[in-house]
Write an enzyme that holds these catalytic residues in place. Sequence first.
Site, mmCIF file in Angstrom:
data_model
loop_
_atom_site.group_PDB
_atom_site.id
_atom_site.type_symbol
_atom_site.label_atom_id
_atom_site.label_comp_id
_atom_site.label_asym_id
_atom_site.label_seq_id
_atom_site.Cartn_x
_atom_site.Cartn_y
_atom_site.Cartn_z
ATOM 1 N N ALA A 154 36.006 28.777 65.633
ATOM 2 C CA ALA A 154 35.484 27.574 66.304
ATOM 3 C C ALA A 154 34.078 27.834 66.853
ATOM 4 O O ALA A 154 33.171 27.009 66.700
ATOM 5 C CB ALA A 154 36.425 27.164 67.423
ATOM 6 N N TYR B 62 31.984 30.019 65.756
ATOM 7 C CA TYR B 62 31.102 30.139 64.599
ATOM 8 C C TYR B 62 30.699 28.744 64.098
ATOM 9 O O TYR B 62 29.529 28.462 63.875
ATOM 10 C CB TYR B 62 31.805 30.930 63.493
ATOM 11 C CG TYR B 62 31.012 31.037 62.214
ATOM 12 C CD1 TYR B 62 30.089 32.067 62.024
ATOM 13 C CD2 TYR B 62 31.178 30.101 61.194
ATOM 14 C CE1 TYR B 62 29.358 32.158 60.854
ATOM 15 C CE2 TYR B 62 30.439 30.176 60.025
ATOM 16 C CZ TYR B 62 29.538 31.213 59.859
ATOM 17 O OH TYR B 62 28.806 31.297 58.699
ATOM 18 N N LYS C 132 34.220 50.962 38.625
ATOM 19 C CA LYS C 132 33.710 50.010 37.634
ATOM 20 C C LYS C 132 34.369 48.671 37.938
ATOM 21 O O LYS C 132 35.535 48.452 37.633
ATOM 22 C CB LYS C 132 34.008 50.465 36.211
ATOM 23 C CG LYS C 132 33.377 49.513 35.212
ATOM 24 C CD LYS C 132 33.337 50.067 33.822
ATOM 25 C CE LYS C 132 32.465 49.228 32.910
ATOM 26 N NZ LYS C 132 32.800 47.811 32.877
ATOM 27 N N ARG D 120 23.639 38.245 33.708
ATOM 28 C CA ARG D 120 23.112 39.238 32.786
ATOM 29 C C ARG D 120 22.677 38.601 31.470
ATOM 30 O O ARG D 120 21.677 38.984 30.887
ATOM 31 C CB ARG D 120 24.195 40.281 32.516
ATOM 32 C CG ARG D 120 23.806 41.307 31.507
ATOM 33 C CD ARG D 120 24.868 42.389 31.434
ATOM 34 N NE ARG D 120 24.432 43.430 30.523
ATOM 35 C CZ ARG D 120 24.610 43.390 29.211
ATOM 36 N NH1 ARG D 120 25.206 42.371 28.669
ATOM 37 N NH2 ARG D 120 24.177 44.371 28.453
ATOM 38 N N GLU E 190 27.741 43.370 40.877
ATOM 39 C CA GLU E 190 28.806 42.630 40.212
ATOM 40 C C GLU E 190 29.379 41.568 41.146
ATOM 41 O O GLU E 190 29.675 41.850 42.297
ATOM 42 C CB GLU E 190 29.888 43.652 39.839
ATOM 43 C CG GLU E 190 30.839 43.191 38.807
ATOM 44 C CD GLU E 190 30.435 43.615 37.389
ATOM 45 O OE1 GLU E 190 29.263 43.982 37.155
ATOM 46 O OE2 GLU E 190 31.318 43.555 36.520
HETATM 47 S S1 IVH Z 1 25.680 50.497 36.048
HETATM 48 C C1 IVH Z 1 22.208 51.335 33.884
HETATM 49 N N1 IVH Z 1 27.735 50.591 37.672
HETATM 50 O O1 IVH Z 1 29.676 47.321 33.644
HETATM 51 C C2 IVH Z 1 23.601 50.882 33.744
HETATM 52 N N2 IVH Z 1 27.757 48.948 35.972
HETATM 53 O O2 IVH Z 1 29.453 48.124 30.842
HETATM 54 C C3 IVH Z 1 23.863 49.569 34.352
HETATM 55 N N3 IVH Z 1 29.732 47.502 36.012
HETATM 56 O O3 IVH Z 1 27.041 45.194 32.819
HETATM 57 C C4 IVH Z 1 25.247 49.353 34.784
HETATM 58 N N4 IVH Z 1 30.688 48.409 37.756
HETATM 59 O O4 IVH Z 1 28.487 44.568 34.792
HETATM 60 C C5 IVH Z 1 27.188 49.979 36.614
HETATM 61 N N5 IVH Z 1 29.445 50.797 39.216
HETATM 62 C C6 IVH Z 1 28.916 50.179 38.171
HETATM 63 C C7 IVH Z 1 29.542 49.083 37.535
HETATM 64 C C8 IVH Z 1 28.937 48.502 36.426
HETATM 65 C C9 IVH Z 1 30.780 47.459 36.848
HETATM 66 C C10 IVH Z 1 29.558 46.613 34.847
HETATM 67 C C11 IVH Z 1 28.222 45.938 34.776
HETATM 68 C C12 IVH Z 1 27.629 46.280 33.441
HETATM 69 C C13 IVH Z 1 28.827 46.747 32.689
HETATM 70 C C14 IVH Z 1 28.410 47.797 31.675
#
Ligand code: IVH
Length: 673
Positions: free
Chosen positions: A32, A34, A113, A134, A169
């Site tokens: 509230a 906020y 990842k 991207r 991401e």
């Molecule tokens: S580095 C220079 N780090 O994976 C390299 N990518 O397969 C650039 N992704 O398009 C990517 N977690 O969308 C990087 N810790 C992470 C990541 C990551 C997810 C995704 C990203 C990229 C794809 C590549």
Amino acid sequence: MSVATRIARLRAQIEQHNHRYYVLDDPNISDAEYDQLFRELQALEAQHPELITPDTPTLRVGGTPLKIFREVQHRTPMLSLNNAFSEAEVRAFDARIREALGVDEVEYAVELKFDGLAVTLTYLDGVFVQGATRGDGSVGEDVTENLRTVRDIPLRLNEPVAELEVRGEVLMFNRDFELLNEAQRARGEKEFVNPRNAAAGSLRQLDSRITAARRLSFFAYGMGRCAGIELPGEHHSQMALLQRLGVAVAHQRRLVRGASGLLDYFADIGRIRAELPFAIDGVVYKVNDTALQQQLGYVSRAPRFAIAHKFPAEEASTTLLAIEIQVGRTGALTPVARLAPVFVGGVTVTNATLHNEDEIRRKDVRINDVVVVRRAGDVIPEVARVVLEHRPADTRAFVMPSVCPVCGSHVAKAEDEAVSRCTGGLFCPAQRKQALLHFAGRRAMNIDGLGDKLVEQLVDANLVRTPADLYRLGLLAVIELERMGEKSAVNLLAAIEHSKQTTLARFIFALGIRNVGETTAKDLAQHYGSLDKLLAADEADLLQVRDVGPVVAHSIRDFLQEMHNREVIEQLRACGVAWQEHEMRVATGLPLSGKTFVLTGTLSSLSRDAAKEKLEALGAKVSGSVSKKTDYVLAGTEAGSKLDKARELGVTILDEAQFMALLAPLADFQSAG
Ligand code: IVH
């Protein structure tokens, strides 16, 4: 206190609370309280619109819908990662790096990842000014307004850095995904299959108010361009810097040494994966020292200094209830397994591909068998194998039908092919539907909103038989369709209308000629410059087009000889589908016109993309593979098989110095042109 000062204070307070709430998960005021701050800011901005700035938190609730997303050229390309699926591949990665650097042990920054979508965020003087997807790595879509609504993307950094591109991401937490699907169900709308698709669908909304209503999250994992701040020479410290600037960085990151450090991290994350509040599909290993990263360089679109170690595809067993046939755009009959529902890889699977008849024989799959279904990432689930120990007594073998199950036409199988095809062509409704979907696709005519459900209805209701019929659709007919409100109908017709203005390359690609992909379509457009010239070309003439061989030339002639196809092309033009025709100027008027280059290896003074851009600006064509038609191969360091091929074929090979010498006298032309 002046209004401007009050506004500035409110903004700072609200962003601080946002950060505590969304990033730290540790709010220190009530909702509230906020809301009160937020409403005061909204009211002051309404009275003083001149004081609205791009970083004001009130913009986070979304604004006026867009017609289309603008394209954004990434100033540093957004790369992808190579994958490793086994311990041996990880050890080989580490060994390659150690050998290339001539060291015994390497320090790696290791992180999650994230299973979401890559975006890039641009900050100028510390203010968020642009965000993009991207896309293909070079050109993405401008989704700034949508990204502004993502609460853990700061609209202003904690320091006024002159220029900073943050790479990371966008994803949806599992809890937010479930809430969204509950709401979708309650409204009778389609549910999303998994958090990744939900995040993607939410980010690509033209109406940012919809994105704002979905809870998206963001984690940074890297940087693009940067100026006006001293960058630490280590990836791990760069991430700490981003965190200091107020950018969200996941905390499960570590520094490790050697292959054993990498594998330990993989095992540790594997153990906690199920407890994480969001989806990951593996971990990423990066050489920590950025000077060493540069030394290692890149292979095509991926860095040599990093690798993604993916979790194995998930598998589950279930009963195969039936094998049905799907008919694709080119008439290919694909056997699809109907399965008792099974939860695998984060979604419930009821269908899986069996590829073709030969695969079914090889795997000895029969109806009623217990089968193992495999699903990795976003790929189509497949039947991996049969559990023979559990084969019931009443299995039946599959027989490929001799007539198309959709249109009844004869099915043919070429001797050298594994696939069987329906010979019905566009007479077959299934092929027609696929052809229309292809025509409307993003890389073809780009008709937003014309998806499979709609095409299905349009064809079944006999409203659309050929692509040209799309341009003759009337509002009244469209409104009549199931689940179609007046607004969606208007939007669809607007999207169809919008698609009329296109490019020759897109148009050629959209026709769906067998063996003519996007690149060949571009080559044809570039070569002929006008559709009439292409229509008039015979096979010998088509063979003059770069990268067009006998198979492709034959497919094009086959397609164009069909009167039906000619008619559709004429009708499309008559409906107003149009593009800028260019009279081969590009092909003849520039200093390197007619010359084909292949780039390979690492260049030291410019990136391969920059070299490609320069060459294309001078009229040259840059191709991915070496053939007899190649004029020059530009070989950087560590050039591999392409260089060998060039030697074999006797193609002129240039090193970087010779290349620069070739370009130098043409520099004037570039700046003038
Ligand atoms: S580095 C220079 N780090 O994976 C390299 N990518 O397969 C650039 N992704 O398009 C990517 N977690 O969308 C990087 N810790 C992470 C990541 C990551 C997810 C995704 C990203 C990229 C794809 C590549």
